[in-house]
Design a protein around this motif. Structure first.
Motif, mmCIF file in Angstrom:
data_model
loop_
_atom_site.group_PDB
_atom_site.id
_atom_site.type_symbol
_atom_site.label_atom_id
_atom_site.label_comp_id
_atom_site.label_asym_id
_atom_site.label_seq_id
_atom_site.Cartn_x
_atom_site.Cartn_y
_atom_site.Cartn_z
ATOM 1 N N SER A 197 86.341 132.936 111.387
ATOM 2 C CA SER A 197 85.896 131.582 111.721
ATOM 3 C C SER A 197 84.817 131.608 112.798
ATOM 4 O O SER A 197 83.805 130.900 112.687
ATOM 5 N N ARG A 198 85.019 132.432 113.799
ATOM 6 C CA ARG A 198 84.043 132.484 114.900
ATOM 7 C C ARG A 198 82.717 133.054 114.432
ATOM 8 O O ARG A 198 81.646 132.538 114.779
ATOM 9 N N LEU A 199 82.751 134.103 113.636
ATOM 10 C CA LEU A 199 81.511 134.706 113.157
ATOM 11 C C LEU A 199 80.797 133.802 112.167
ATOM 12 O O LEU A 199 79.567 133.839 112.052
ATOM 13 N N GLY A 200 81.556 133.003 111.451
ATOM 14 C CA GLY A 200 80.948 132.123 110.450
ATOM 15 C C GLY A 200 80.549 130.767 110.983
ATOM 16 O O GLY A 200 80.069 129.914 110.223
ATOM 17 N N SER A 201 80.714 130.558 112.279
ATOM 18 C CA SER A 201 80.442 129.237 112.846
ATOM 19 C C SER A 201 78.955 128.938 112.980
ATOM 20 O O SER A 201 78.555 127.779 113.161
ATOM 21 N N GLY A 202 78.152 129.970 112.914
ATOM 22 C CA GLY A 202 76.711 129.780 113.097
ATOM 23 C C GLY A 202 76.276 129.812 114.535
ATOM 24 O O GLY A 202 75.072 129.805 114.829
ATOM 25 N N ASN A 203 77.220 129.857 115.459
ATOM 26 C CA ASN A 203 76.894 129.949 116.886
ATOM 27 C C ASN A 203 76.909 131.408 117.326
ATOM 28 O O ASN A 203 77.776 132.179 116.920
ATOM 29 N N SER A 204 75.945 131.774 118.153
ATOM 30 C CA SER A 204 75.876 133.160 118.611
ATOM 31 C C SER A 204 77.053 133.454 119.539
ATOM 32 O O SER A 204 77.598 132.560 120.183
ATOM 33 N N SER A 205 77.452 134.723 119.584
ATOM 34 C CA SER A 205 78.560 135.145 120.429
ATOM 35 C C SER A 205 78.233 136.481 121.060
ATOM 36 O O SER A 205 77.696 137.376 120.391
ATOM 37 N N ARG A 206 78.558 136.632 122.333
ATOM 38 C CA ARG A 206 78.366 137.916 122.996
ATOM 39 C C ARG A 206 79.349 138.961 122.478
ATOM 40 O O ARG A 206 79.204 140.150 122.742
#
Length: 417
Positions: free
Chosen positions: A212-221
């Motif tokens: 879910s986090r990777l597919g959210s479209g928001n960048s992540s450190r």
């Protein structure tokens, strides 16, 4: 001097191309080839070749036949008559087990304890197969991914919160409430000892959160960490080592960079090719990501839960002439990388080595010509190595091709080589 042919170790996580290509063999190989050993470990001593290329003896037997000439008195006295290091080419296409190695005192105590209990040396559930520790250094020759050392707990709390998985809340609270080595110990111990039913619920929830986090479209450190936990969870869906991976530094080494892993450092190599050198031991305590023997209480006994930044476990480099020396506190080994230019247009085409003690030069690219003072040159192609004993005269190494790259392993003269 003796030309060495390394011994291939065909572990399932190995590559079908890397080591075969290095040795000039057909690609792909029939089976995965994980490690190419250049050393005198009883489980796989390198083969000594005659000048005609035929097998002569193995390096362990050659050392036993003339220990003073091969090792020198200082090495014999310091390391009980053994070659104290083992040098390998490591080629990982899949992750290795989550593991750590004991200190020297822990290894001696554990070895004696299992001997007293009558556990056979070759028993699959034996932890200590010798009384030696196993500090190790890995130097990347391609991009190399690894998990190594416990991450700063405050950063790990950020990672766990970002997953937004309610099933993680009790464990997140454990670390947030005590963001130090004791908090890490408590959380790691809890995860590795969870009942199967809890693991069967928690790991899928964590993987779903990562997706879910990777597919959210928001960048992540934490993109690399999340992708890694997904990869591990796919292969080991019910292994608590998947959860433990969230606590470790996710590292990518560029070619030429190295990691030094002392006793107690929890780590798992993920993917890539590198040169590995270690103290000549076979003691491994595993914590997961493997079908092999896992002894959680013994692993917990040897682990160092002190958080470590990546910079703290990255091996510093000192340039000495044509050598790039990787500095470590290990008394058993010193490793350096040497690149020679056969054209003589860009950098040195030869180098002279005069340090006493045993040495192994392993060629990774091109070829080298090794000439002892007053003797004939021996050509060593990529995928092979040369042994230089303590009694050998000084040698001059020339590039045998337009570009030659080799790694030099020896017993250091001092605590930092």
């Amino acid at each position: 001097m003796r030309t060495l042919e390394g011994v291939v170790r065909p572990y399932a996580w190995g590559s079908r191309t890397a080591i075969a290509s290095l040795r000039g063999r057909p690609v792909p190989s029939p089976h995965p080839e994980a490690e190419l050993w250049f050393g005198a470990h009883p489980a796989g001593p390198a083969v000594c070749l005659r000048p005609d290329g035929e097998h002569d003896t193995d390096l362990l037997s050659a050392i036993d036949a003339a220990p003073v000439d091969m090792l020198g008195r200082r090495t014999i006295e310091t390391f009980d008559g053994r070659l104290p290091f083992l040098m390998k080419v490591l080629a990982a296409d899949e992750p290795l087990s989550l593991q750590a190695h004991p200190s020297l005192a822990q290894a001696r105590e554990g070895f004696d304890r299992e001997n007293a209990a009558g556990v056979p040396i070759d028993a699959p559930d034996r932890n200590y197969r010798d009384p030696w520790h196993k500090p190790e250094l890995i130097v990347a020759t391609t991009e190399f991914d690894a998990l190594a050392g416990f991450r700063n707990p405050a950063i790990t709390v950020e990672l766990l919160r970002e997953l937004q998985v309610s099933e993680l809340d009790p464990y997140l609270g454990m670390l947030a409430g005590q963001p130090d080595s004791e908090g890490l110990r408590a959380l790691f111990t809890t995860w590795l000892t969870l009942p199967d039913a809890s693991i069967a619920t928690l790991i899928p929830a964590v993987l779903a959160g990562a997706v879910s986090r990777l597919g959210s479209g928001n960048s992540s450190r934490f993109g690399a960490e999340l992708r890694t936990v997904l990869e591990l969870g796919e292969v080991y869906p019910r292994d608590p080592g998947v959860l433990a991976s969230l606590l470790l530094n996710r590292i990518r080494l560029e070619p030429g960079e190295g990691l030094y892993l002392p006793a107690g450092n929890l780590h798992a190599y993920l993917r890539g090719i590198g040169i590995e050198i270690m103290a000549n031991s076979d003691n491994v305590l595993r914590g997961g990501l493997t079908p092999k023997h896992i002894d959680v209480p013994e692993l917990l006994r040897v682990l160092d839960f002190t958080p470590a930044d990546v910079a703290e476990i990255t091996a510093p480099i000192r340039t000495v002439g044509a050598e790039r020396v990787y500095l470590t506190p290990a008394p058993e080994f010193r490793l350096s990388r040497v690149e020679l230019d056969g054209t003589g247009l860009r950098y040195a085409s030869s180098v002279c080595f005069d340090m006493p003690g045993p040495q192994i030069l392993a060629v990774l690219h091109g070829s080298i010509d090794v000439r002892p003072m007053g003797g004939e040159a021996t050509t060593i192609p990529a995928g092979r190595a040369i042994w230089i004993g303590d009694a050998e005269p000084d040698v001059v190494v020339h590039a045998g091709s337009s570009r030659a790259v080799f790694f030099r392993a020896l017993v250091p003269a001092g605590p930092r080589g």
